[in-house]
Design a protein around this motif. Sequence first.
Motif, mmCIF file in Angstrom:
data_model
loop_
_atom_site.group_PDB
_atom_site.id
_atom_site.type_symbol
_atom_site.label_atom_id
_atom_site.label_comp_id
_atom_site.label_asym_id
_atom_site.label_seq_id
_atom_site.Cartn_x
_atom_site.Cartn_y
_atom_site.Cartn_z
ATOM 1 N N SER A 37 0.317 -15.149 7.006
ATOM 2 C CA SER A 37 -0.131 -14.655 5.541
ATOM 3 C C SER A 37 0.744 -13.340 5.052
ATOM 4 O O SER A 37 1.689 -13.160 5.981
ATOM 5 C CB SER A 37 -1.524 -14.157 5.570
ATOM 6 O OG SER A 37 -1.835 -12.873 6.381
ATOM 7 N N THR A 38 0.434 -13.164 4.004
ATOM 8 C CA THR A 38 1.326 -11.880 3.442
ATOM 9 C C THR A 38 0.566 -10.431 3.563
ATOM 10 O O THR A 38 1.100 -9.428 3.298
ATOM 11 C CB THR A 38 1.158 -11.915 1.785
ATOM 12 O OG1 THR A 38 -0.188 -11.836 1.360
ATOM 13 C CG2 THR A 38 1.984 -13.235 1.594
ATOM 14 N N LEU A 39 -0.595 -10.442 4.577
ATOM 15 C CA LEU A 39 -1.438 -9.260 4.906
ATOM 16 C C LEU A 39 -0.564 -8.393 5.891
ATOM 17 O O LEU A 39 -0.510 -7.158 5.374
ATOM 18 C CB LEU A 39 -2.605 -9.623 5.512
ATOM 19 C CG LEU A 39 -3.437 -8.222 5.939
ATOM 20 C CD1 LEU A 39 -4.045 -7.589 4.835
ATOM 21 C CD2 LEU A 39 -4.885 -8.800 6.747
ATOM 22 N N GLY A 40 0.053 -8.942 6.803
ATOM 23 C CA GLY A 40 0.793 -7.975 7.809
ATOM 24 C C GLY A 40 1.897 -7.331 7.285
ATOM 25 O O GLY A 40 2.044 -6.059 7.429
ATOM 26 N N PRO A 41 2.606 -7.998 6.744
ATOM 27 C CA PRO A 41 3.846 -7.283 6.159
ATOM 28 C C PRO A 41 3.452 -6.299 5.100
ATOM 29 O O PRO A 41 4.192 -4.988 4.955
ATOM 30 C CB PRO A 41 4.750 -8.462 5.368
ATOM 31 C CG PRO A 41 4.391 -9.816 6.120
ATOM 32 C CD PRO A 41 2.932 -9.533 6.511
ATOM 33 N N GLU A 85 4.570 -2.208 5.669
ATOM 34 C CA GLU A 85 5.095 -1.767 4.531
ATOM 35 C C GLU A 85 4.571 -0.294 4.364
ATOM 36 O O GLU A 85 5.247 0.499 3.804
ATOM 37 C CB GLU A 85 5.190 -2.569 3.373
ATOM 38 C CG GLU A 85 6.102 -1.882 2.116
ATOM 39 C CD GLU A 85 6.223 -3.037 0.905
ATOM 40 O OE1 GLU A 85 6.677 -2.385 -0.028
ATOM 41 O OE2 GLU A 85 5.880 -4.092 1.212
ATOM 42 N N ARG A 86 3.148 -0.003 4.599
ATOM 43 C CA ARG A 86 2.363 0.972 4.038
ATOM 44 C C ARG A 86 2.005 1.797 5.115
ATOM 45 O O ARG A 86 1.219 2.599 5.288
ATOM 46 C CB ARG A 86 1.461 0.702 3.151
ATOM 47 C CG ARG A 86 1.785 0.307 1.752
ATOM 48 C CD ARG A 86 0.499 -0.624 1.181
ATOM 49 N NE ARG A 86 1.260 -0.983 -0.175
ATOM 50 C CZ ARG A 86 2.050 -1.993 -0.261
ATOM 51 N NH1 ARG A 86 2.452 -2.987 0.765
ATOM 52 N NH2 ARG A 86 2.411 -2.362 -1.527
ATOM 53 N N VAL A 101 -4.824 4.096 15.501
ATOM 54 C CA VAL A 101 -5.969 3.910 14.685
ATOM 55 C C VAL A 101 -5.516 4.868 13.432
ATOM 56 O O VAL A 101 -5.747 4.381 12.071
ATOM 57 C CB VAL A 101 -7.258 4.635 14.990
ATOM 58 C CG1 VAL A 101 -8.434 4.667 14.163
ATOM 59 C CG2 VAL A 101 -7.818 3.854 16.341
ATOM 60 N N GLN A 102 -4.757 5.943 13.542
ATOM 61 C CA GLN A 102 -4.315 6.791 12.346
ATOM 62 C C GLN A 102 -3.455 6.200 11.502
ATOM 63 O O GLN A 102 -3.641 6.128 10.373
ATOM 64 C CB GLN A 102 -3.703 7.968 13.112
ATOM 65 C CG GLN A 102 -3.053 9.188 12.080
ATOM 66 C CD GLN A 102 -4.389 9.811 11.250
ATOM 67 O OE1 GLN A 102 -5.159 10.388 12.353
ATOM 68 N NE2 GLN A 102 -4.684 9.995 10.232
ATOM 69 N N SER A 103 -2.813 5.162 11.946
ATOM 70 C CA SER A 103 -1.838 4.571 11.069
ATOM 71 C C SER A 103 -2.507 3.348 10.432
ATOM 72 O O SER A 103 -1.765 2.887 9.403
ATOM 73 C CB SER A 103 -0.799 3.772 12.129
ATOM 74 O OG SER A 103 -1.078 2.541 12.846
ATOM 75 N N LEU A 104 -3.697 2.904 10.736
ATOM 76 C CA LEU A 104 -4.385 1.945 9.832
ATOM 77 C C LEU A 104 -5.146 2.547 8.724
ATOM 78 O O LEU A 104 -5.382 2.118 7.714
ATOM 79 C CB LEU A 104 -5.040 1.206 10.845
ATOM 80 C CG LEU A 104 -4.864 0.437 11.873
ATOM 81 C CD1 LEU A 104 -5.603 -0.144 12.914
ATOM 82 C CD2 LEU A 104 -3.680 -0.778 11.228
ATOM 83 N N ILE A 105 -5.247 3.871 8.718
ATOM 84 C CA ILE A 105 -6.132 4.528 7.809
ATOM 85 C C ILE A 105 -5.437 4.514 6.475
ATOM 86 O O ILE A 105 -6.329 4.076 5.425
ATOM 87 C CB ILE A 105 -6.366 5.950 8.230
ATOM 88 C CG1 ILE A 105 -7.423 6.043 9.418
ATOM 89 C CG2 ILE A 105 -7.101 6.624 7.037
ATOM 90 C CD1 ILE A 105 -7.700 7.474 9.992
ATOM 91 N N GLY A 106 -4.381 4.832 6.200
ATOM 92 C CA GLY A 106 -3.671 4.764 5.013
ATOM 93 C C GLY A 106 -3.579 3.392 4.387
ATOM 94 O O GLY A 106 -3.990 3.199 3.334
ATOM 95 N N PRO A 107 -3.013 2.404 5.254
ATOM 96 C CA PRO A 107 -2.956 1.130 4.752
ATOM 97 C C PRO A 107 -4.308 0.549 4.384
ATOM 98 O O PRO A 107 -4.441 -0.138 3.457
ATOM 99 C CB PRO A 107 -2.242 0.363 5.911
ATOM 100 C CG PRO A 107 -1.275 1.311 6.535
ATOM 101 C CD PRO A 107 -2.392 2.650 6.557
ATOM 102 N N ALA A 108 -5.448 0.868 5.088
ATOM 103 C CA ALA A 108 -6.734 0.371 4.872
ATOM 104 C C ALA A 108 -7.278 0.965 3.474
ATOM 105 O O ALA A 108 -7.935 0.231 2.728
ATOM 106 C CB ALA A 108 -7.498 0.577 6.078
#
Length: 462
Positions: free
Chosen positions: A365-369, A373-374, A435-442
């Motif tokens: 899918s296009t979700l991971g990229p 990217e963010r 986890v910190q890296s996921l906050i901004g993209p989420a």
Amino acid sequence: MKRIFAAALLCTALASPAIAQTAAPAPVTTAAPASDWSVKPEWIAAHVRFLAGPELQGRGSMTRDEAIAAAYVAARFQGYGLQPAPGADSYIQKVKVIRPRLDGRPKLVAGGKTIDGASLLFGGVARVEGVATLYMGDNGAELPAGDVVLVGGSKLSAMAALRATRGRNTKLLVLRESAETRKIWGQLGERPRLDAYLADQKPRDGVSVLVLPAAAFDKAAKAAGKPVEMTLPGLVREEVETTSAIGYLPGTDPKAGVILLAAHVDHLGVQPDGTVMYGANDDASGVAAVLELAHALSSGKRHKRGILFAAFGAEEMGGFGSRAFAAAPPVPLTDIVANIAIEMIGAQDPKLPAGTMMMTGYERSTLGPALAERGALVAKDPYPEQNFFERSDNYALARRGVVAHTISGWAVTPTYHSPQDTIANLDIPFMTRAVQSLIGPARWLADTDFRPDWTPGGKPSE
């Protein structure tokens, strides 16, 4: 009333002198501006220390310990200001499951002769019969079709043989005993993994997998082309209950869709010999990540999209928490923009770029990229042959069309399904950075109009 009970149960547990030393909850802090949010390693450690501590005895699927773990998660959701899922009056979801139990050994008759020594790895069908087909090759793609297939190739792995039966209407797979099958038997707690099913659904006729010692396999192989019958004379079916925790952060635009962030709250519990399988990495680490994402994303301004946070029960016994969610979702599945499941982020895989996690089915899918990217520390799965995309809670949603993936740190860590999966073997700093890296993209995903799509051929069939 149920929400108050969940919080009271948690407070009672944490007040116990025997538990207070290791099970203190992560503090609910005053909300900081969203842009300044920092995940604290002590918050991560506190969640895991409670969930994977000795008091919860490994959170066995469909046990009281699993229910207490879900109550802990529900209490944290409430403390972070989340609401119950739309249409629900509680953060707790209980689901009835029919779980088979085998009291005895399977009986195998091949070519009219009884074959002794059979052990059942997977299954649940009381009786299987058909004509035996023997395959001694090493290529799963060449596995013949047939009701009963005996596999004795020295290089074809047991799991590869099992995957090769898909779409071939195979009822019974018979394997020669090997180091791999002995390892699988140990990982299963030396008891078969039987096909349980949701109480309101019909049982699935999956493939039963038998293992035979070498001499017994050779005897059975002589029955190629002849009738084979397997029966489970000691099969008992019992009704049990699994418990999930679900919280909801409403969005400002009801038409913008919903994101689902999830992990599984259960593990393997106590084994027949009394060994406790603590499950710190699998998947207390993922639950800790979901809790801290809820902590962060519920702070600051409201997001455009709603966000569902879930800790599903009974993943280890067939994914029944997520399957029940997918069968009766609190919002239409077409409204779920994406599902990110978080599983085993307690260690860094040496095959991955330093500091990153893998996303199963990254290329599907296009979700991971878009997340990478963010700033999300995610990369491609380096183990495509393991089919991890199909082996976690994301798959129940993916099969129904939702773009759904699992993020993992080290999917083949040596502590997997072992008593050594404890908090002492977790890399808390790595988890905190992950986890910190996921906050901004989420946060971006919750506020954007972007909707991920399956790539050509990426969408799984139901």
